[in-house]
Design an enzyme around this catalytic site. Structure first.
Site, PDB file in Angstrom:
ATOM      1  N   CYS A   2       0.851  -1.187   0.000  1.00 52.10           N
ATOM      2  CA  CYS A   2       0.000   0.000   0.000  1.00 52.10           C
ATOM      3  C   CYS A   2       0.889   1.241   0.000  1.00 52.10           C
ATOM      4  O   CYS A   2       2.085   1.165   0.182  1.00 52.10           O
ATOM      5  CB  CYS A   2      -0.864  -0.020   1.251  1.00 52.10           C
ATOM      6  SG  CYS A   2      -1.729  -1.575   1.443  1.00 52.10           S
ATOM      7  N   ARG A  27       1.144   1.691  -6.078  1.00 51.48           N
ATOM      8  CA  ARG A  27       1.376   0.666  -5.040  1.00 51.48           C
ATOM      9  C   ARG A  27       0.093  -0.061  -4.669  1.00 51.48           C
ATOM     10  O   ARG A  27       0.108  -1.024  -3.915  1.00 51.48           O
ATOM     11  CB  ARG A  27       1.976   1.303  -3.794  1.00 51.48           C
ATOM     12  CG  ARG A  27       3.276   2.037  -4.037  1.00 51.48           C
ATOM     13  CD  ARG A  27       3.753   2.711  -2.792  1.00 51.48           C
ATOM     14  NE  ARG A  27       4.161   1.741  -1.804  1.00 51.48           N
ATOM     15  CZ  ARG A  27       5.402   1.306  -1.655  1.00 51.48           C
ATOM     16  NH1 ARG A  27       6.346   1.796  -2.432  1.00 51.48           N
ATOM     17  NH2 ARG A  27       5.720   0.412  -0.757  1.00 51.48           N
ATOM     18  N   TRP A  75      -3.723  -1.875  -1.403  1.00 58.98           N
ATOM     19  CA  TRP A  75      -3.779  -3.119  -2.173  1.00 58.98           C
ATOM     20  C   TRP A  75      -4.137  -4.187  -1.152  1.00 58.98           C
ATOM     21  O   TRP A  75      -3.381  -4.437  -0.210  1.00 58.98           O
ATOM     22  CB  TRP A  75      -2.431  -3.432  -2.820  1.00 58.98           C
ATOM     23  CG  TRP A  75      -2.471  -4.654  -3.679  1.00 58.98           C
ATOM     24  CD1 TRP A  75      -2.978  -4.741  -4.946  1.00 58.98           C
ATOM     25  CD2 TRP A  75      -2.030  -5.962  -3.325  1.00 58.98           C
ATOM     26  NE1 TRP A  75      -2.862  -6.031  -5.408  1.00 58.98           N
ATOM     27  CE2 TRP A  75      -2.297  -6.796  -4.436  1.00 58.98           C
ATOM     28  CE3 TRP A  75      -1.453  -6.506  -2.195  1.00 58.98           C
ATOM     29  CZ2 TRP A  75      -1.991  -8.149  -4.441  1.00 58.98           C
ATOM     30  CZ3 TRP A  75      -1.133  -7.858  -2.180  1.00 58.98           C
ATOM     31  CH2 TRP A  75      -1.406  -8.663  -3.294  1.00 58.98           C
ATOM     32  N   ASN A 107       1.173  -0.249   6.093  1.00 57.17           N
ATOM     33  CA  ASN A 107       1.634  -0.889   4.856  1.00 57.17           C
ATOM     34  C   ASN A 107       2.358  -2.164   5.275  1.00 57.17           C
ATOM     35  O   ASN A 107       3.276  -2.118   6.085  1.00 57.17           O
ATOM     36  CB  ASN A 107       2.591   0.024   4.086  1.00 57.17           C
ATOM     37  CG  ASN A 107       3.192  -0.684   2.875  1.00 57.17           C
ATOM     38  OD1 ASN A 107       2.535  -1.538   2.280  1.00 57.17           O
ATOM     39  ND2 ASN A 107       4.441  -0.395   2.552  1.00 57.17           N
ATOM     40  N   GLY A 108       1.914  -3.293   4.768  1.00 56.98           N
ATOM     41  CA  GLY A 108       2.591  -4.558   5.103  1.00 56.98           C
ATOM     42  C   GLY A 108       1.577  -5.596   5.551  1.00 56.98           C
ATOM     43  O   GLY A 108       0.408  -5.544   5.187  1.00 56.98           O
ATOM     44  N   GLU A 484       7.431 -14.002 -20.624  1.00 59.21           N
ATOM     45  CA  GLU A 484       7.129 -12.573 -20.453  1.00 59.21           C
ATOM     46  C   GLU A 484       5.906 -12.180 -21.273  1.00 59.21           C
ATOM     47  O   GLU A 484       5.032 -11.450 -20.804  1.00 59.21           O
ATOM     48  CB  GLU A 484       8.353 -11.733 -20.837  1.00 59.21           C
ATOM     49  CG  GLU A 484       8.163 -10.235 -20.802  1.00 59.21           C
ATOM     50  CD  GLU A 484       7.686  -9.681 -19.453  1.00 59.21           C
ATOM     51  OE1 GLU A 484       7.694 -10.434 -18.454  1.00 59.21           O
ATOM     52  OE2 GLU A 484       7.259  -8.522 -19.412  1.00 59.21           O
ATOM     53  N   LYS A 488       2.397 -10.608 -19.652  1.00 61.31           N
ATOM     54  CA  LYS A 488       1.809  -9.327 -20.070  1.00 61.31           C
ATOM     55  C   LYS A 488       0.343  -9.504 -20.410  1.00 61.31           C
ATOM     56  O   LYS A 488      -0.514  -8.719 -20.035  1.00 61.31           O
ATOM     57  CB  LYS A 488       2.565  -8.800 -21.303  1.00 61.31           C
ATOM     58  CG  LYS A 488       3.201  -7.460 -21.289  1.00 61.31           C
ATOM     59  CD  LYS A 488       3.573  -6.858 -19.992  1.00 61.31           C
ATOM     60  CE  LYS A 488       4.644  -7.622 -19.315  1.00 61.31           C
ATOM     61  NZ  LYS A 488       5.000  -7.291 -17.995  1.00 61.31           N
ATOM     62  N   GLU A 491      -1.788 -10.146 -17.322  1.00 62.36           N
ATOM     63  CA  GLU A 491      -1.899  -8.971 -16.447  1.00 62.36           C
ATOM     64  C   GLU A 491      -2.915  -7.962 -16.949  1.00 62.36           C
ATOM     65  O   GLU A 491      -3.656  -7.393 -16.182  1.00 62.36           O
ATOM     66  CB  GLU A 491      -0.546  -8.247 -16.383  1.00 62.36           C
ATOM     67  CG  GLU A 491       0.471  -8.860 -15.480  1.00 62.36           C
ATOM     68  CD  GLU A 491       1.666  -7.953 -15.350  1.00 62.36           C
ATOM     69  OE1 GLU A 491       2.394  -7.778 -16.337  1.00 62.36           O
ATOM     70  OE2 GLU A 491       1.860  -7.413 -14.267  1.00 62.36           O
ATOM     71  N   HIS A 507       5.027 -32.689 -24.098  1.00 60.11           N
ATOM     72  CA  HIS A 507       5.070 -33.420 -22.819  1.00 60.11           C
ATOM     73  C   HIS A 507       3.858 -33.096 -21.959  1.00 60.11           C
ATOM     74  O   HIS A 507       3.942 -33.032 -20.738  1.00 60.11           O
ATOM     75  CB  HIS A 507       6.371 -33.061 -22.088  1.00 60.11           C
ATOM     76  CG  HIS A 507       7.585 -33.457 -22.849  1.00 60.11           C
ATOM     77  ND1 HIS A 507       8.007 -34.763 -22.983  1.00 60.11           N
ATOM     78  CD2 HIS A 507       8.447 -32.717 -23.589  1.00 60.11           C
ATOM     79  CE1 HIS A 507       9.093 -34.811 -23.739  1.00 60.11           C
ATOM     80  NE2 HIS A 507       9.385 -33.580 -24.116  1.00 60.11           N
ATOM     81  N   LYS A 606       1.953  -1.999  -8.518  1.00 63.81           N
ATOM     82  CA  LYS A 606       3.239  -1.873  -9.213  1.00 63.81           C
ATOM     83  C   LYS A 606       4.390  -2.419  -8.375  1.00 63.81           C
ATOM     84  O   LYS A 606       5.359  -2.919  -8.922  1.00 63.81           O
ATOM     85  CB  LYS A 606       3.498  -0.396  -9.526  1.00 63.81           C
ATOM     86  CG  LYS A 606       4.733  -0.154 -10.381  1.00 63.81           C
ATOM     87  CD  LYS A 606       4.588  -0.740 -11.766  1.00 63.81           C
ATOM     88  CE  LYS A 606       5.816  -0.533 -12.610  1.00 63.81           C
ATOM     89  NZ  LYS A 606       5.743  -1.281 -13.873  1.00 63.81           N
TER      90      LYS A 606
END
Ligand code: AGP
Length: 611
Positions: A2, A27, A75, A107-108, A484, A488, A491, A507, A606
């Protein structure tokens, strides 16, 4: 992860805090809130689900000013996303006399919140939210009911919690704003001239207000007050004066990050890549980074542990290829969230290389601390100068990407990988300024060509975005880009996508293939034939084939349903970084067709500052 901000001083603290929260929205943006002192000190709480702008709209009609305010953008870790679970939390004044009503932001994570919740309920207190954070408020109320001082209430409560946390606290009857942290980011700031003091989870919130910024260490109680000489004091947990903090001048600039002509920050940041690539080459071969690279030429570790999360971990996979092929140094790439729990075997002649855009990712920081404890030299490939990772590592290779606002990382990935290439060139003493400039300029030119011709990618995105699932495949140096590219898409378009080594499909994953599944196949000259046989296996099962590969390729033309031709000539080991931009654009346009919130995708933030 946060965002927390606190401000005291003659200016309107509410406006300063709201501006700080806006900057920290990357955040987390599930909800936002402020608690400020009114004329007679009483605490006034306003909090709302949704982004900071929602909160701003809600409090604008109040037309109120204050000189003490704390704020939070969330968050969610514990408790669903709603108004009640938003921070700040405010003590219910009936449990303590009005003069000692308190408000906190956190925060945490409080890992032992369940057992403490029972203790607090047994003391007869009630909870108004489902958050772990409110447990800290309850502990403080119990302390205050026992008539201890505000400092003791904070310290005694803080000693009881486990987990990485930072808190900011205000109380109606006190002129102090207190804060304390362990394992979570916290930074204070002062502007003696204007008589203001601030505290936040990120120095960026203090830019433009604080001239000096101060990084307290863990378990240091910070007291901000206009009554303190210098506006701030630091105490140990035994209440003695503390000197455990680092003071530095505010160097961060308030990059006016706006989208310009772009619809989203993510698109703007994709388009910034050619310029940033060229600037990076300049910075490290002719500019301030040149000396740093020269200083690592003699570093010849037995092994390099590359440790990161998410996109940074994918950049690590690319860098591993550079290191092993060019410097011939053994390299392992580790997920930070796994690394420290598997009791890794580490030697002092090895190096820990930590990759992180934010420099605040909790798992990556914890892994770096473990390597440091074991006597390894630690290197950071990091974007945010002054971040915790930046401050903790022996060497810092800045990626010079500028602020990356889009939660889905694009330019930072490219800059991380290229900074790793530069580091490798230095370690192998093959750093030649002209050669680097030529390579980086060619990559930048090719990416620019692609960015100038996105119609084909847009059309493909529109054709495939409603399919059931997406399997990205690549071999050799393109293998990391399969991961990657899939991340993307997940997300920002909220569709199921996976990255696989092309040779792995047979496989098991090939069982997924039918006419609703799309295989986005990355092809280069590396293992070309083998890659095409994998594509044919998918084709034989009616999978939809999108190839990203060499232009005018007859196999790609005949086999693909959709084809993104790229001029790969001369790029060699940098080829993956060119192909990756095609996957960035594909994901972006698919998300646009889906209508998702591309810059602030749901459930994400982020910087993941919790484990
Ligand atoms: C990337 O698009 C994601 N936002 C996420 O995977 C991110 O790369 C990861 O959380 C690591 O963040 P860092 O680079 O700031 O450490």
């Amino acid at each position: 992860m946060c965002g927390i901000v606190g401000h005291i001083g003659p200016n309107n603290s509410i406006a300063v805090v709201l501006e700080g929260l806006k900057r920290l929205e990357y955040r987390g943006y599930d909800s936002a809130g402020v608690c400020f002192k009114k004329e007679l000190g009483e605490l006034d709480l306003h909090k709302k689900m949704g982004k900071v702008d929602n909160l701003k709209e809600a409090i604008a009609p109040l037309e109120v000013e204050s000189h003490t305010c704390i704020g939070h953008t969330r968050w969610a870790t514990h408790g669903e996303v709603n108004d009640l679970n938003a921070h700040p939390h405010l003590s219910d004044t009936i449990t303590i006399d009005d003069d000692r009503s308190i408000s906190i932001v956190h925060n945490g994570i409080i890992e032992n919140h369940n057992e403490l919740r029972l203790e607090i309920k047994a003391a007869g207190l009630k909870f108004t939210s489902d958050t772990d954070s409110e447990v800290f408020l309850g502990l403080m109320v119990i302390e205050l009911l026992a008539n201890v001082s505000l400092h003791d209430a904070v310290i005694n409560s803080f000693k009881k919690i486990r987990g990485n946390s930072a808190f900011v606290i205000i109380m109606k009857g006190s002129r102090e704003m207190l804060s304390i942290k362990r394992g979570a980011p916290l930074v204070c700031g002062v502007n003696i001239g204007s008589g203001e003091a601030l505290v936040s989870s990120d120095p960026y919130a203090l830019v433009g207000t604080a001239d000096d910024i101060i990084f307290p260490e863990d378990d240091v109680l910070c007291s901000l007050s206009v009554e303190h000489e210098g506006l701030i004091k630091f105490y140990e947990m035994d209440k003695s004066e503390s000197k455990r903090y680092k003071l530095k001048k505010q160097e961060m600039s308030l990059e006016i990050s706006d989208k310009g002509d772009y619809e989203h920050f993510m698109l703007k940041e994709i388009y910034e890549q050619p310029h940033l690539i060229r600037a990076l080459s300049q910075y490290y071969t002719l500019g301030p980074g040149k000396e740093l690279l020269a200083s690592i030429i003699n570093e010849s570790p037995k092994r390099i542990h590359i440790i990161a999360c998410g996109t940074a971990w994918h950049a690590g996979l690319v860098i591993k290829n550079f290191i092993e092929k060019i410097a011939r140094i053994s390299c392992v790439v580790e997920l930070a969230s796994e690394f420290r729990y598997r009791d890794p075997i580490l030697f002092t002649d090895e190096v820990g290389l930590f990759i992180s855009q934010s420099g605040e990712t909790a798992d990556t920081l914890a892994a770096q601390a473990l390597c440091k404890e074991n006597g390894l030299k630690t290197f950071a490939i990091v974007n945010v100068e002054g971040s915790t990772l930046y401050r903790e590592c022996d060497y810092n290779l800045l990626i010079k990407a500028g602020m990356e606002i889009g939660v889905a990382s694009t330019k930072a990935f490219t800059q991380q990988a290229l900074t790793g290439f530069l580091m490798t060139s230095a370690m192998s003493d093959t750093l030649n300024a002209d050669n680097i400039a030529q390579k980086f300029s060619l990559l930048a030119d090719r990416i620019q060509d692609l960015l100038d011709n996105v119609t084909n990618i847009k059309e493909i995105a529109e054709a495939i975005y409603l399919h059931k699932g997406f399997i990205f495949t690549g071999r050799g140096r393109e293998y990391p880009i399969a991961f990657e590219g899939a991340l993307k898409l997940k997300e920002i378009a909220y569709v199921h996508a996976e990255g696989y080594a092309s040779g792995e499909l047979k496989h098991g994953p090939i069982a997924l293939i039918d006419d609703l599944m799309v295989n986005i196949a990355l092809i280069s000259d590396e293992l070309y034939e083998k890659t095409f046989s994998n594509i044919e296996e998918v084709k034989a099962r009616r999978g939809v084939i999108v190839t990203i590969g060499p232009e005018n390729d007859k196999n790609a033309i005949s086999l693909s349903d959709y084809y993104i031709p790229l001029c790969l000539e001369g790029l060699e080991e940098l080829t993956p970084l060119y192909m990756n931009v095609a996957t960035q654009l594909l994901a972006y346009y698919m998300a646009k067709f889906k209508g998702t919130d591309i810059d602030k995708p749901r459930n994400l933030a982020k910087s993941v500052t919790v484990e």
